[in-house]
Design a protein around this motif. Sequence first.
Motif, PDB file in Angstrom:
ATOM      1  N   HIS A 152      26.913 -42.944  65.373  1.00 16.49           N
ATOM      2  CA  HIS A 152      26.837 -44.095  65.899  1.00 16.49           C
ATOM      3  C   HIS A 152      25.226 -44.360  65.294  1.00 16.49           C
ATOM      4  CE1 HIS A 152      29.923 -43.068  68.412  1.00 16.49           C
ATOM      5  NE2 HIS A 152      30.465 -44.520  68.208  1.00 16.49           N
ATOM      6  N   ASN A 156      23.881 -39.801  79.768  1.00 19.48           N
ATOM      7  CA  ASN A 156      24.115 -38.123  79.645  1.00 19.48           C
ATOM      8  C   ASN A 156      22.946 -37.682  80.294  1.00 19.48           C
ATOM      9  OD1 ASN A 156      25.042 -39.831  76.965  1.00 19.48           O
ATOM     10  ND2 ASN A 156      25.831 -37.887  77.081  1.00 19.48           N
ATOM     11  N   PHE A 195      27.082 -38.097  68.962  1.00 16.18           N
ATOM     12  CA  PHE A 195      27.113 -39.471  69.293  1.00 16.18           C
ATOM     13  C   PHE A 195      26.237 -40.189  68.077  1.00 16.18           C
ATOM     14  CE2 PHE A 195      28.416 -43.248  71.493  1.00 16.18           C
ATOM     15  CZ  PHE A 195      27.291 -44.044  71.414  1.00 16.18           C
ATOM     16  N   GLU A 208      23.431 -46.774  64.445  1.00 15.27           N
ATOM     17  CA  GLU A 208      22.500 -47.862  64.873  1.00 15.27           C
ATOM     18  C   GLU A 208      21.786 -47.536  66.164  1.00 15.27           C
ATOM     19  OE1 GLU A 208      26.533 -49.100  63.014  1.00 15.27           O
ATOM     20  OE2 GLU A 208      25.925 -48.109  64.722  1.00 15.27           O
ATOM     21  N   TYR A 209      22.028 -46.497  66.525  1.00 14.17           N
ATOM     22  CA  TYR A 209      21.083 -45.876  67.645  1.00 14.17           C
ATOM     23  C   TYR A 209      20.044 -45.230  67.055  1.00 14.17           C
ATOM     24  CZ  TYR A 209      24.447 -46.828  71.345  1.00 14.17           C
ATOM     25  OH  TYR A 209      25.356 -47.457  72.192  1.00 14.17           O
ATOM     26  N   HIS A 262      28.052 -36.357  79.659  1.00 11.75           N
ATOM     27  CA  HIS A 262      28.485 -37.832  80.067  1.00 11.75           C
ATOM     28  C   HIS A 262      28.598 -38.132  81.714  1.00 11.75           C
ATOM     29  CE1 HIS A 262      31.139 -41.614  79.797  1.00 11.75           C
ATOM     30  NE2 HIS A 262      29.604 -41.847  79.640  1.00 11.75           N
ATOM     31  N   HIS A 274      20.565 -48.433  71.787  1.00  9.02           N
ATOM     32  CA  HIS A 274      20.933 -49.162  70.488  1.00  9.02           C
ATOM     33  C   HIS A 274      19.579 -49.743  70.048  1.00  9.02           C
ATOM     34  CE1 HIS A 274      22.534 -52.327  67.759  1.00  9.02           C
ATOM     35  NE2 HIS A 274      23.433 -51.444  67.652  1.00  9.02           N
ATOM     36  N   SER A 286      27.254 -45.836  80.803  1.00 10.85           N
ATOM     37  CA  SER A 286      27.145 -44.650  80.469  1.00 10.85           C
ATOM     38  C   SER A 286      25.787 -43.986  80.279  1.00 10.85           C
ATOM     39  CB  SER A 286      27.969 -44.613  79.098  1.00 10.85           C
ATOM     40  OG  SER A 286      29.255 -44.474  79.098  1.00 10.85           O
TER      41      SER A 286
END
Lengths: 164, 163
Positions: A59, A41, A55, A61-62, A109, A15, A39
């Motif tokens: 998301h 990967n 992902f 904000e990453y 994952h 993030h 988590s």
Amino acid sequence: METIKDDEKVVRLLHRDWVVDGVLQVNAFALRRDETYISVNRPVVDSFTEDVSDFISTHREYLISDESTVYKQAVLIAGDVRYITIELGHSVAKVSVEIEPRSKNYPSHAGIFTRYGDKNLKGGIQDEISIGGTKHIPVPAILQKVQHRLLRLSTLETHELTKG
Amino acid sequence: MEQNSTHTDMASEPVMARPMTSYFDVMSYLHRIRITPEVKESIGRRLLLEATEPYLAKTFAQIDHLSELREDWDGYGAEKISYSVLENLREVLLISENDDWKYWMISPAPNGTLSLQSKQHTASLSVGDEEFSYYSMINGKEDWADHVKFAPSSFLRVMRRIV
């Protein structure tokens, strides 16, 4: 269950608020309340690029900023993580840190677990580990030390988001 | 109805009739409440310090930014940063000097707390609603504590000791 080899790399997607002034922050490896694993990967899995792209696309904000297509990740070597041992003061808790595949959401994952014996340590729980019946180590203190260890073992990388 | 948050132990966020964002909003408010000239001068000096001292200004801005994180901000169910946690750090800032923040970085944790991380050492402090914890490893010497009752002065003391 598939075993992740010691020389395999795993990545922790970051993030944007987990990198401050270009420095990776220890909270990138913090557990949520009741969570038992962090988590990550696995680039070695075929779906890795697609999983990451999917992902981050959902998301955003990453990405390092709203206008960017760049994201950051922390890279760890599985063997380095696996052989973390934790000592705290004069107490030694034989805590093991393990990486295991968890393909529930994405095939690439995996999870980094911190275990004492057969018990997964959970985030946000005010619990203690009893050592020898007389010494007690707070679980949050152990987890904080694991976070610092993971931080030290990490390599920070910058990547461009690609369409998988 | 506007509720003024004057008690620092309030666990819930105060409800404002409308947000105060402009110079005139804030000045009008300050002139409506009764404060002495001495308090006004102190407030003025403090605001000037916070705006012109880079580390304090940056830290205040960072806390404001992190206060805007919403539920599930990390995509894995992270909690938004607790209002009490934000207020706790703001209280520390209010008694801090500019250089107290020169070597600290702040980041959000998924459980709704904030952590300070040292730029110089392996060290971090975690701020909760009512307690804080810390860990440091400096020159081979380890120091840590958990469940420390939060008070701005004791937290600042630990920050200064570690740095």
